[in-house]
Design a protein around this motif. Structure first.
Motif, PDB file in Angstrom:
ATOM      1  N   VAL A 622       0.937  -1.190  -0.139  1.00 12.64           N
ATOM      2  CA  VAL A 622      -0.070   0.147  -0.019  1.00 12.64           C
ATOM      3  C   VAL A 622       0.901   1.150  -0.037  1.00 12.64           C
ATOM      4  CG1 VAL A 622      -1.724   1.276   1.016  1.00 12.64           C
ATOM      5  CG2 VAL A 622      -1.835  -1.302   1.324  1.00 12.64           C
ATOM      6  N   GLY A 623       0.753   2.196  -1.030  1.00 14.78           N
ATOM      7  CA  GLY A 623       1.554   3.315  -1.055  1.00 14.78           C
ATOM      8  C   GLY A 623       0.736   4.684  -0.414  1.00 14.78           C
ATOM      9  N   ILE A 624       1.144   5.353   0.301  1.00 10.61           N
ATOM     10  CA  ILE A 624       0.326   6.531   0.846  1.00 10.61           C
ATOM     11  C   ILE A 624       1.287   7.689   0.761  1.00 10.61           C
ATOM     12  CG2 ILE A 624      -0.519   7.260   3.005  1.00 10.61           C
ATOM     13  CD1 ILE A 624      -0.578   4.412   4.074  1.00 10.61           C
ATOM     14  N   SER A 625       0.462   8.661  -0.062  1.00  8.32           N
ATOM     15  CA  SER A 625       1.171   9.950  -0.360  1.00  8.32           C
ATOM     16  C   SER A 625       0.642  11.018   0.616  1.00  8.32           C
ATOM     17  CB  SER A 625       0.905  10.270  -1.879  1.00  8.32           C
ATOM     18  OG  SER A 625      -0.362  10.523  -2.005  1.00  8.32           O
ATOM     19  N   MET A 626       1.800  11.897   1.026  1.00 12.82           N
ATOM     20  CA  MET A 626       1.127  12.810   1.966  1.00 12.82           C
ATOM     21  C   MET A 626       1.484  14.150   1.064  1.00 12.82           C
ATOM     22  SD  MET A 626       1.188  12.137   5.361  1.00 12.82           S
ATOM     23  CE  MET A 626       1.680  13.539   6.220  1.00 12.82           C
ATOM     24  N   GLY A 627       0.385  15.142   1.684  1.00 15.49           N
ATOM     25  CA  GLY A 627       0.302  16.527   1.273  1.00 15.49           C
ATOM     26  C   GLY A 627       0.026  16.438  -0.270  1.00 15.49           C
ATOM     27  N   ALA A 628      -1.146  15.482  -0.646  1.00 13.55           N
ATOM     28  CA  ALA A 628      -1.087  15.359  -2.141  1.00 13.55           C
ATOM     29  C   ALA A 628      -2.181  16.511  -2.872  1.00 13.55           C
ATOM     30  CB  ALA A 628      -1.697  14.132  -2.415  1.00 13.55           C
TER      31      ALA A 628
END
Length: 716
Positions: A622-628
């Motif tokens: 699972v890839g989680i991006s921050m401040g997207a």
């Protein structure tokens, strides 16, 4: 072929959605079709007509609406573009209009039972009242059930139709009438819980206003948001919502971004800052230059992703739907066996076991089982979107619930991503060299790396003027830059790019600063080190709390990945509280590290900014991006996108995923458990139509209400 999206009215159950999808894909004019039950939409590639689509959905009397642009609706509050909600009286009237058949059929049943006790059970008036009730509340059921029966299609309508006909044949008119009403009520409850979950998702659509105020010369005109073009200047008063994404060109104000990013505290914004459609301008007049048209805003992407996320089924949901295909024929065989075998073997009379067989058919309706998963997934994804977290499908929620190891990028994730210059150290030969600083600033201004931006900001704040024409500029990711100015060859980068062993004084200084948690950058001019720049990134206030929460949830491994040196990485890791760290990691090293962790822990999550960490995000479970919110790449790259820079959303998302899977498992147990319990009543011969329909309706109600709890999971 271009994919088209159509709205669907009348899609009442997940089983019907699956059947509709099968019929659509059988049409010659359609290449592929996907039905989104949660959003009541279909995604079609091909050239079908509306008549063809509605013919495929005729079994449920579905209405298909062609794609169209959103029109401005007449409203009370034109600034916000939304009308006042209905009063409770209007809602009551609307409910009666929608369910008047059930209300009237219930009245007939009551009159039928009065007639039964006064005139007799098999009198004409009694049977007529019960039969009328059955026809009024069950007309669509009987019509579809008979059609399915002739076409040998077996679903819940077929089961109920056989049970109704069989009950009428043996003279159980009263019970059959009640069963039909309760079945209609059960479908209404299913529809209610589904609509409740959808409403939370549809609330996203209502966030942005329908109109904008645009400068036209020196005048301000009111226009539909669809008419606004990139580059137009919008006029936004205090208390108004920002209609489109843009950049502030004049003014400063506090912006409430909670609707998009889930941030509870307004953010101060000024000239040059990005603003998003659907956010609220709180206290000052703003002029905003539009950067995205209505269909391309961050909010539009949110709505589209949330809708399409429901098409990406969790493995548990796909398994249940596959099981449901075999479940109904199996129930029919069990019912037939119950009705026929005992009398043939000499146990009881035919009437009793025929009645028991009909009860098995009623209890076999798979309503609760089929909705056990989709309502939970829709509720969970809608809740996450309200908190500024975009989950791209139930499959990612299920995978995240299994994650045992998580890797964090440091810069911009655990830290603020805004390093500040803390110290300058000069070589004796270039003490306070103004020209050197000017050249360093000119070179670093050509890079977009956070460290380069920090150095440029520091030099500008100290009134350094950047002079000199930069030539032969080259950037090496994670290492530094080289360039030439006025015949001087410069190299600006990390200490490992330089031969420090020959210069022990510099080596000792670098080591001391790194031990204190600084990132050190060296500058060489014509192969001689002339300047040291020390920077330090600030750790986010909630990073330590978030890591502690993840450990409380039972995660076995929390790791920080950074391109920094080992000393700085160790200092930050200790401050944040991660269990492990890896320093001097280039993007390809991070991807390799994720693969290594997957071999040990199977399910691994990666949290990063979605740009530099794209390979690691793509390769993680699972890839989680921050401040997207302001980065299209980040939204597209990751499986889960946190729109704000709020790191507390990471433990919230883990918590939501685990609670979602617990509720799905609980729902499946409720749906199957109640039916198995009721079926066991066949053995002593206690099962009745009343018990069967109440257990089915009870299971549907419990499953729906249990799933709706996910709408109210809060971020701590």
């Amino acid at each position: 072929m271009k994919q088209q999206t159509y709205e669907v009215k009348g899609l009442s159950c997940a089983h019907c959605a699956s059947k509709f999808e099968r019929k659509l894909n059988q049409l010659d004019s359609i290449e592929t079709a996907k039905v989104n039950f949660g959003a009541s939409k279909i995604y079609v590639t091909g050239h079908p007509t509306i008549d063809e689509l509605e013919k495929a959905g005729a079994f449920e009397n579905l209405t298909v609406i062609a794609p169209k642009k959103k029109a401005v609706q007449p409203t009370v509050n034109t600034d916000e573009g939304r009308s006042d909600p209905q009063s409770w009286k209007e809602k009551a009237i609307a409910f009666y209009d929608e369910h008047y058949a059930i209300c009237f059929a219930t009245l007939l049943v009551i009159l039928g039972y009065i007639a039964r006790f006064t005139t007799g059970e098999h009198q004409f008036i009694t049977i007529t009242l019960f039969a009328a009730s059955i026809l009024i509340s069950g007309m669509s059921l009987l019509k579809q059930g008979l059609k399915n029966l002739f076409q040998l299609e077996f679903d819940m309508h077929t089961l109920m139709t056989i049970a109704v006909i069989g009950g009428a044949i043996i003279g159980e008119w009263g019970e059959v009438a009640v069963v039909v009403i309760l079945f209609a009520l059960s479908e209404a409850l299913e529809s209610f819980t589904m609509n409740k979950a959808r409403q939370s998702m549809e609330a996203l659509v209502a966030i942005a206003p329908d109109v904008a105020y645009r400068f036209k010369g020196n005048e301000i005109e009111k226009v539909k948001v669809e008419e606004v073009q990139v580059g137009d200047i919008l006029y936004i008063k205090p208390g108004q919502k920002i209609p489109l994404d843009g950049v502030i060109s004049n003014g400063s104000s506090s912006i409430n971004q909670s609707a998009i990013t889930g941030e509870s505290v307004p953010v101060d914004k000024t000239i040059g800052d990005d603003v998003f459609a659907g956010t609220l301008n709180e206290n000052s007049v703003l002029e905003v230059r539009v950067t995205k048209i209505a269909s391309e805003t961050t909010l539009s992407k949110m709505i589209e992703l949330v809708e399409r996320a429901q098409v990406n089924q969790a493995p548990a949901q796909a398994l249940i739907e596959k099981f449901a295909r075999y479940y109904t024929p199996m129930i029919m065989l069990i019912a037939l066996s119950v009705a026929v075998l005992p009398p043939l073997l000499g146990y009881g009379d035919s009437y009793t076991w025929f009645y028991q067989g009909l009860s098995v058919l009623v209890i076999g309706c798979p309503c609760a089982l089929v909705i056990a998963t989709p309502i939970a997934i829709i509720s969970s994804i809608s809740n996450a979107a309200r908190h500024g977290v975009l989950v791209k499908g139930g499959i990612h929620l299920e995978q995240l619930s299994r994650v045992q190891a998580v890797a964090f990028d440091k810069t911009g994730t655990l830290t603020r991503g805004e390093p500040e210059v803390t110290h300058l150290e000069w070589a004796q030969s270039s003490q306070e060299d103004a020209e050197l600083l000017s050249h360093v600033g000119a070179i670093e201004k050509m890079s977009n790396h956070p460290i380069a931006r920090a150095i440029v900001a520091y030099l500008q704040s100290n009134a350094v003027v950047f002079e000199g024409k930069v030539k032969s500029f080259q950037s090496q990711t994670g290492e530094g830059v080289t360039a030439t100015i006025q015949n001087n060859a410069y190299m600006i980068g990390k200490p490992q790019r330089f031969n420090l062993s020959a210069q022990p004084i510099w080596q000792e200084t670098v080591s001391q600063l790194e031990m204190q948690g600084n990132t050190v950058i060296l500058v060489s001019r014509n192969d001689s080190i002339v300047l040291l720049i020390a920077l330090r990134d600030r750790v986010r206030a909630k990073s330590k709390w978030s890591c502690r929460q993840l450990m409380k949830m039972g995660l076995k491994h929390i790791e920080m990945l950074t391109g920094d040196n080992p000393q700085t990485a160790k200092s930050i890791a200790n401050e944040v509280g991660v269990t492990h760290f890896k320093a001097q990691q280039l993007p390809e090293n991070k991807m390799t590290r994720i693969a290594t962790l997957q071999k040990k822990y199977s399910h691994v999550a990666m949290v990063g900014d979605g740009v530099n960490d794209a390979p690691a995000l793509a390769n993680a479970t699972v890839g989680i991006s921050m401040g997207a919110a302001s980065t299209d790449t980040a939204i597209e790259t990751a499986d889960i996108a946190v729109l704000s820079d709020d790191i507390t959303k990471i433990p919230y998302t883990f918590q939501l995923s685990r609670r979602t899977m617990r509720i799905i498992k609980m729902n499946i147990l409720i749906a199957i458990g109640l039916k198995v319990t009721a079926l066991l009543l066949v053995i002593p011969g206690w099962l009745t139509l009343w018990i069967a329909i109440f257990s089915d309706m009870g299971a549907t109600l419990l499953v729906g209400l249990n799933a709706l709890r996910l709408l109210y999971v809060k971020a701590e």
